[in-house]
Design an enzyme around this catalytic site. Structure first.
Site, PDB file in Angstrom:
ATOM      1  N   SER A   1      21.569  16.430  55.111  1.00 34.90           N
ATOM      2  CA  SER A   1      21.266  16.912  53.761  1.00 34.90           C
ATOM      3  C   SER A   1      19.814  16.648  53.390  1.00 34.90           C
ATOM      4  CB  SER A   1      22.170  16.219  52.738  1.00 34.90           C
ATOM      5  OG  SER A   1      23.519  16.398  53.071  1.00 34.90           O
TER       6      SER A   1
HETATM    7  N1  SAH Z   1      26.264  12.949  55.767  1.00 38.43           N
HETATM    8  C1  SAH Z   1      25.633  13.644  56.879  1.00 38.43           C
HETATM    9  C2  SAH Z   1      25.532  15.142  56.681  1.00 38.43           C
HETATM   10  C3  SAH Z   1      26.850  15.724  56.859  1.00 38.43           C
HETATM   11  S1  SAH Z   1      26.981  17.398  57.358  1.00 38.43           S
HETATM   12  C4  SAH Z   1      24.258  13.089  57.165  1.00 38.43           C
HETATM   13  O1  SAH Z   1      23.802  12.184  56.461  1.00 38.43           O
HETATM   14  O2  SAH Z   1      23.657  13.549  58.136  1.00 38.43           O
HETATM   15  C5  SAH Z   1      28.756  17.427  57.235  1.00 38.43           C
HETATM   16  C6  SAH Z   1      29.464  16.766  58.387  1.00 38.43           C
HETATM   17  O3  SAH Z   1      30.850  16.760  58.072  1.00 38.43           O
HETATM   18  C7  SAH Z   1      29.326  17.514  59.705  1.00 38.43           C
HETATM   19  O4  SAH Z   1      28.847  16.645  60.688  1.00 38.43           O
HETATM   20  C8  SAH Z   1      30.745  17.972  59.997  1.00 38.43           C
HETATM   21  O5  SAH Z   1      31.054  17.995  61.371  1.00 38.43           O
HETATM   22  C9  SAH Z   1      31.571  16.931  59.273  1.00 38.43           C
HETATM   23  N2  SAH Z   1      32.942  17.319  58.936  1.00 38.43           N
HETATM   24  C10 SAH Z   1      33.417  18.532  58.560  1.00 38.43           C
HETATM   25  N3  SAH Z   1      34.746  18.480  58.328  1.00 38.43           N
HETATM   26  C11 SAH Z   1      35.126  17.199  58.566  1.00 38.43           C
HETATM   27  C12 SAH Z   1      36.378  16.513  58.517  1.00 38.43           C
HETATM   28  N4  SAH Z   1      37.505  17.143  58.183  1.00 38.43           N
HETATM   29  N5  SAH Z   1      36.401  15.196  58.821  1.00 38.43           N
HETATM   30  C13 SAH Z   1      35.259  14.535  59.174  1.00 38.43           C
HETATM   31  N6  SAH Z   1      34.050  15.139  59.246  1.00 38.43           N
HETATM   32  C14 SAH Z   1      33.984  16.444  58.948  1.00 38.43           C
END
Ligand code: SAH
Length: 216
Positions: free
Chosen positions: A66
């Site tokens: 993000s």
């Molecule tokens: N917080 C992260 C950015 C997240 S992007 C950072 O600081 O870099 C969103 C993430 O959520 C992605 O890596 C994606 O694979 C994950 N995601 C999506 N659905 C999910 C689920 N059901 N359980 C766990 N992770 C999930």
């Protein structure tokens, strides 16, 4: 050509001043954490020069880290304190988990994509964030063995709030998450003795939450 660590420190300070403080983030703990966490270590090598720009960046597997302001804003909205246990759904690069780990006692973070979970675990270890545990799996059902949590942050967007996450939040606790499909709102949920209160605080754009939520 790669920059020196001192150059990254200068870029990070500029990020904190122009993107975080200038836009109204006031929580000193959050500002301090944004100053301390080396964001450039959480992005792929080819994005490293852009790590402190005012934008999200690709981290592989079609996912993104993000924008710095969104990380700071969500962390501030979460109202975290030193002794807290926090659950994060969507580890991605591990950057948001590291920001939280600078403030709270322990961070439990779940990631559904194996390659990302593995890479985040490695960089968090290298940087000495020993109060973060990364678990590979679908965050829809949360992490019952470690519940209840003082705060929960979700960084992928479901179109409805997963009920298990509400159950794993302590009374008096707070959850911050994006909700929606094409149009998403950042929602702040407070769990009180008398029930749940919800407030939309900012229009946002996150990658969708995948896994079990898609079948609901
Ligand atoms: N917080 C992260 C950015 C997240 S992007 C950072 O600081 O870099 C969103 C993430 O959520 C992605 O890596 C994606 O694979 C994950 N995601 C999506 N659905 C999910 C689920 N059901 N359980 C766990 N992770 C999930």
């Amino acid at each position: 050509m790669n920059l020196q660590e001192s150059d990254y420190t200068a870029l990070r300070e500029q990020m904190v001043q122009r993107q975080i403080i200038a836009r109204g983030v006031k929580d000193q703990q959050v500002i301090r954490a944004m100053r301390l966490v080396p964001r450039h270590r959480f992005v792929p090598e080819k994005e490293i020069q852009d790590a402190y720009l005012d934008e999200p960046l690709p981290i592989g597997e079609n996912q993104t880290i993000s924008q710095p302001y969104i990380v700071a804003f969500m962390t501030e909205q979460l109202h975290v304190k030193a002794g807290y246990r926090v659950l994060e759904i969507g580890t991605g690069s591990g950057y948001q988990a590291a920001v939280l780990a600078q403030i709270v006692d322990s961070v439990f973070t779940m990631e559904i994509i194996p390659e990302l979970a593995q890479r985040a675990r490695k960089v968090l270890d290298e940087l000495g964030y020993h109060n973060v545990q990364v678990r590979l799996g679908d965050g829809y059902r949360g992490w019952p063995e470690k519940a209840p949590f003082d705060a929960i942050i979700v960084t992928a967007a479901p179109n409805k709030i997963p009920p298990p996450l509400l159950e794993q939040l302590k009374v008096g606790g707070r959850m911050v998450l994006p909700v929606g499909e094409f149009v998403q709102e950042l929602v702040v949920v407070d769990k009180t003795e008398s029930g749940l209160t919800m407030e939309n605080v900012l229009p946002v754009r996150f990658v969708p939450m995948t896994g079990e939520i898609e079948k609901k």
